[in-house]
Design a protein around this motif. Structure first.
Motif, PDB file in Angstrom:
ATOM      1  N   GLU A 171     -28.010  24.702  14.956  1.00  0.00           N
ATOM      2  CA  GLU A 171     -29.016  24.094  14.089  1.00  0.00           C
ATOM      3  C   GLU A 171     -28.440  23.099  13.102  1.00  0.00           C
ATOM      4  OE1 GLU A 171     -31.575  26.957  12.245  1.00  0.00           O
ATOM      5  OE2 GLU A 171     -31.691  28.157  14.073  1.00  0.00           O
ATOM      6  N   ARG A 172     -27.196  23.342  12.671  1.00  0.00           N
ATOM      7  CA  ARG A 172     -26.585  22.491  11.646  1.00  0.00           C
ATOM      8  C   ARG A 172     -25.092  22.340  11.903  1.00  0.00           C
ATOM      9  NH1 ARG A 172     -29.661  26.149   9.462  1.00  0.00           N
ATOM     10  NH2 ARG A 172     -31.528  25.494   8.381  1.00  0.00           N
ATOM     11  N   LEU A 173     -24.586  21.191  11.541  1.00  0.00           N
ATOM     12  CA  LEU A 173     -23.149  20.955  11.574  1.00  0.00           C
ATOM     13  C   LEU A 173     -22.710  20.751  10.128  1.00  0.00           C
ATOM     14  CD1 LEU A 173     -21.002  19.285  14.055  1.00  0.00           C
ATOM     15  CD2 LEU A 173     -20.890  18.291  11.794  1.00  0.00           C
ATOM     16  N   HIS A 174     -21.846  21.629   9.663  1.00  0.00           N
ATOM     17  CA  HIS A 174     -21.350  21.571   8.287  1.00  0.00           C
ATOM     18  C   HIS A 174     -20.037  20.795   8.272  1.00  0.00           C
ATOM     19  CE1 HIS A 174     -24.161  24.734   6.829  1.00  0.00           C
ATOM     20  NE2 HIS A 174     -24.116  25.063   8.113  1.00  0.00           N
ATOM     21  N   LEU A 175     -19.890  19.914   7.313  1.00  0.00           N
ATOM     22  CA  LEU A 175     -18.678  19.115   7.146  1.00  0.00           C
ATOM     23  C   LEU A 175     -18.023  19.477   5.817  1.00  0.00           C
ATOM     24  CD1 LEU A 175     -20.294  15.753   8.202  1.00  0.00           C
ATOM     25  CD2 LEU A 175     -18.595  16.995   9.514  1.00  0.00           C
ATOM     26  N   ALA A 176     -16.712  19.718   5.876  1.00  0.00           N
ATOM     27  CA  ALA A 176     -15.981  20.092   4.661  1.00  0.00           C
ATOM     28  C   ALA A 176     -14.745  19.215   4.503  1.00  0.00           C
ATOM     29  CB  ALA A 176     -15.572  21.559   4.723  1.00  0.00           C
ATOM     30  N   ASP A 177     -14.407  18.930   3.248  1.00  0.00           N
ATOM     31  CA  ASP A 177     -13.208  18.120   2.972  1.00  0.00           C
ATOM     32  C   ASP A 177     -11.959  18.997   3.022  1.00  0.00           C
ATOM     33  OD1 ASP A 177     -13.074  19.479   0.515  1.00  0.00           O
ATOM     34  OD2 ASP A 177     -13.816  17.779  -0.636  1.00  0.00           O
ATOM     35  N   ALA A 178     -10.824  18.412   2.714  1.00  0.00           N
ATOM     36  CA  ALA A 178      -9.541  19.109   2.812  1.00  0.00           C
ATOM     37  C   ALA A 178      -9.456  20.329   1.897  1.00  0.00           C
ATOM     38  CB  ALA A 178      -8.398  18.143   2.505  1.00  0.00           C
ATOM     39  N   SER A 179     -10.197  20.326   0.793  1.00  0.00           N
ATOM     40  CA  SER A 179     -10.178  21.472  -0.121  1.00  0.00           C
ATOM     41  C   SER A 179     -11.117  22.585   0.332  1.00  0.00           C
ATOM     42  CB  SER A 179     -10.549  21.031  -1.542  1.00  0.00           C
ATOM     43  OG  SER A 179     -11.936  20.733  -1.604  1.00  0.00           O
ATOM     44  N   GLY A 180     -11.894  22.313   1.401  1.00  0.00           N
ATOM     45  CA  GLY A 180     -12.850  23.302   1.895  1.00  0.00           C
ATOM     46  C   GLY A 180     -14.245  23.144   1.318  1.00  0.00           C
ATOM     47  N   ALA A 181     -14.430  22.177   0.433  1.00  0.00           N
ATOM     48  CA  ALA A 181     -15.747  21.950  -0.163  1.00  0.00           C
ATOM     49  C   ALA A 181     -16.677  21.282   0.849  1.00  0.00           C
ATOM     50  CB  ALA A 181     -15.631  21.076  -1.404  1.00  0.00           C
ATOM     51  N   GLU A 182     -17.863  21.822   0.977  1.00  0.00           N
ATOM     52  CA  GLU A 182     -18.841  21.235   1.888  1.00  0.00           C
ATOM     53  C   GLU A 182     -19.308  19.891   1.333  1.00  0.00           C
ATOM     54  OE1 GLU A 182     -21.657  23.653   4.378  1.00  0.00           O
ATOM     55  OE2 GLU A 182     -23.025  22.881   2.840  1.00  0.00           O
ATOM     56  N   VAL A 183     -19.216  18.849   2.170  1.00  0.00           N
ATOM     57  CA  VAL A 183     -19.589  17.509   1.725  1.00  0.00           C
ATOM     58  C   VAL A 183     -20.867  17.010   2.379  1.00  0.00           C
ATOM     59  CG1 VAL A 183     -17.228  16.857   1.113  1.00  0.00           C
ATOM     60  CG2 VAL A 183     -18.077  16.398   3.416  1.00  0.00           C
ATOM     61  N   ALA A 184     -21.271  17.642   3.487  1.00  0.00           N
ATOM     62  CA  ALA A 184     -22.498  17.215   4.159  1.00  0.00           C
ATOM     63  C   ALA A 184     -22.906  18.238   5.198  1.00  0.00           C
ATOM     64  CB  ALA A 184     -22.294  15.858   4.828  1.00  0.00           C
ATOM     65  N   ILE A 185     -24.183  18.177   5.540  1.00  0.00           N
ATOM     66  CA  ILE A 185     -24.742  18.970   6.634  1.00  0.00           C
ATOM     67  C   ILE A 185     -25.559  18.012   7.484  1.00  0.00           C
ATOM     68  CG2 ILE A 185     -26.347  20.799   7.291  1.00  0.00           C
ATOM     69  CD1 ILE A 185     -25.695  22.157   4.609  1.00  0.00           C
ATOM     70  N   ILE A 186     -25.347  18.061   8.793  1.00  0.00           N
ATOM     71  CA  ILE A 186     -26.141  17.252   9.715  1.00  0.00           C
ATOM     72  C   ILE A 186     -27.007  18.215  10.520  1.00  0.00           C
ATOM     73  CG2 ILE A 186     -26.132  15.594  11.618  1.00  0.00           C
ATOM     74  CD1 ILE A 186     -23.314  14.735  10.668  1.00  0.00           C
ATOM     75  N   GLU A 187     -28.304  18.054  10.405  1.00  0.00           N
ATOM     76  CA  GLU A 187     -29.261  18.917  11.089  1.00  0.00           C
ATOM     77  C   GLU A 187     -29.427  18.492  12.543  1.00  0.00           C
ATOM     78  OE1 GLU A 187     -31.098  21.478   9.645  1.00  0.00           O
ATOM     79  OE2 GLU A 187     -30.266  21.177   7.643  1.00  0.00           O
ATOM     80  N   ASN A 188     -29.606  19.466  13.421  1.00  0.00           N
ATOM     81  CA  ASN A 188     -29.959  19.207  14.808  1.00  0.00           C
ATOM     82  C   ASN A 188     -31.485  19.185  14.867  1.00  0.00           C
ATOM     83  OD1 ASN A 188     -29.999  18.884  17.547  1.00  0.00           O
ATOM     84  ND2 ASN A 188     -29.199  20.908  18.045  1.00  0.00           N
ATOM     85  N   ALA A 189     -32.043  18.105  14.348  1.00  0.00           N
ATOM     86  CA  ALA A 189     -33.488  17.969  14.186  1.00  0.00           C
ATOM     87  C   ALA A 189     -33.867  16.506  14.412  1.00  0.00           C
ATOM     88  CB  ALA A 189     -33.883  18.403  12.773  1.00  0.00           C
ATOM     89  N   PRO A 190     -35.139  16.248  14.657  1.00  0.00           N
ATOM     90  CA  PRO A 190     -35.552  14.850  14.837  1.00  0.00           C
ATOM     91  C   PRO A 190     -35.059  13.977  13.685  1.00  0.00           C
ATOM     92  CG  PRO A 190     -37.364  16.322  15.360  1.00  0.00           C
ATOM     93  CD  PRO A 190     -36.266  17.178  14.772  1.00  0.00           C
ATOM     94  N   GLY A 191     -34.508  12.832  14.044  1.00  0.00           N
ATOM     95  CA  GLY A 191     -33.989  11.889  13.054  1.00  0.00           C
ATOM     96  C   GLY A 191     -32.491  12.000  12.856  1.00  0.00           C
ATOM     97  N   THR A 192     -31.928  13.190  13.100  1.00  0.00           N
ATOM     98  CA  THR A 192     -30.485  13.369  12.951  1.00  0.00           C
ATOM     99  C   THR A 192     -29.845  14.069  14.155  1.00  0.00           C
ATOM    100  OG1 THR A 192     -30.830  15.425  11.720  1.00  0.00           O
ATOM    101  CG2 THR A 192     -30.512  13.399  10.416  1.00  0.00           C
ATOM    102  N   ALA A 193     -30.629  14.398  15.165  1.00  0.00           N
ATOM    103  CA  ALA A 193     -30.096  15.102  16.339  1.00  0.00           C
ATOM    104  C   ALA A 193     -29.020  14.282  17.049  1.00  0.00           C
ATOM    105  CB  ALA A 193     -31.221  15.466  17.305  1.00  0.00           C
ATOM    106  N   GLY A 194     -29.169  12.973  17.079  1.00  0.00           N
ATOM    107  CA  GLY A 194     -28.152  12.121  17.699  1.00  0.00           C
ATOM    108  C   GLY A 194     -26.837  12.204  16.953  1.00  0.00           C
ATOM    109  N   SER A 195     -26.887  12.117  15.635  1.00  0.00           N
ATOM    110  CA  SER A 195     -25.666  12.239  14.833  1.00  0.00           C
ATOM    111  C   SER A 195     -25.052  13.620  14.998  1.00  0.00           C
ATOM    112  CB  SER A 195     -25.968  11.971  13.357  1.00  0.00           C
ATOM    113  OG  SER A 195     -26.260  10.616  13.144  1.00  0.00           O
ATOM    114  N   PHE A 196     -25.888  14.654  15.032  1.00  0.00           N
ATOM    115  CA  PHE A 196     -25.407  16.018  15.241  1.00  0.00           C
ATOM    116  C   PHE A 196     -24.612  16.088  16.542  1.00  0.00           C
ATOM    117  CE2 PHE A 196     -25.878  20.117  17.328  1.00  0.00           C
ATOM    118  CZ  PHE A 196     -25.507  21.015  16.339  1.00  0.00           C
ATOM    119  N   ARG A 197     -25.160  15.526  17.590  1.00  0.00           N
ATOM    120  CA  ARG A 197     -24.517  15.574  18.906  1.00  0.00           C
ATOM    121  C   ARG A 197     -23.214  14.776  18.930  1.00  0.00           C
ATOM    122  NH1 ARG A 197     -28.080  14.512  24.303  1.00  0.00           N
ATOM    123  NH2 ARG A 197     -26.475  14.910  25.857  1.00  0.00           N
ATOM    124  N   VAL A 198     -23.219  13.597  18.317  1.00  0.00           N
ATOM    125  CA  VAL A 198     -22.003  12.773  18.260  1.00  0.00           C
ATOM    126  C   VAL A 198     -20.918  13.487  17.464  1.00  0.00           C
ATOM    127  CG1 VAL A 198     -20.999  10.618  17.385  1.00  0.00           C
ATOM    128  CG2 VAL A 198     -23.206  10.576  18.577  1.00  0.00           C
TER     129      VAL A 198
END
Length: 101
Positions: A16-43
């Motif tokens: 459902e979601r792809l979580h992105l974290a920086d080198a310190s482990g802090a979450e910097v973004a979430i990409i949803e597997n949903a309309p509008g962002t499903a392509g980015s999620f897949r890439v």
């Protein structure tokens, strides 16, 4: 090839979601597997599976996959935040860790 053609050649990824974290482990973004962002999620999921995270090399490959949208992002900063993130990684040399949930 266009973005859609390249996207259709990528493996389908579940989650459902792809979580992105920086080198310190802090979450910097979430990409949803949903309309509008499903392509980015897949890439991003594909890039992480090949590169072990979103590395500068992954960012470069991602920009190639995003094709015409990458050029639009370069011309219109802020319009494509998931592509803007890849451009920034190329500038900084940073790597983002990923986790699919």
């Amino acid at each position: 090839m266009s973005f859609v053609e390249k996207l259709n050649a990528l493996p389908v990824v579940s989650g459902e979601r792809l979580h992105l974290a920086d080198a310190s482990g802090a979450e910097v973004a979430i990409i949803e597997n949903a309309p509008g962002t499903a392509g980015s999620f897949r890439v991003y999921a594909y890039l992480a599976s090949i590169h072990g995270g979103i590395t500068p090399a992954a960012a470069e490959e991602g920009l190639e996959i995003f094709s015409e949208h990458a050029e639009d992002a370069r011309l219109n900063p802020g319009k494509h935040p998931n592509i803007d993130r890849l451009l920034k990684l190329l500038e900084t040399g940073d790597t983002l860790a990923t986790r699919i949930a």
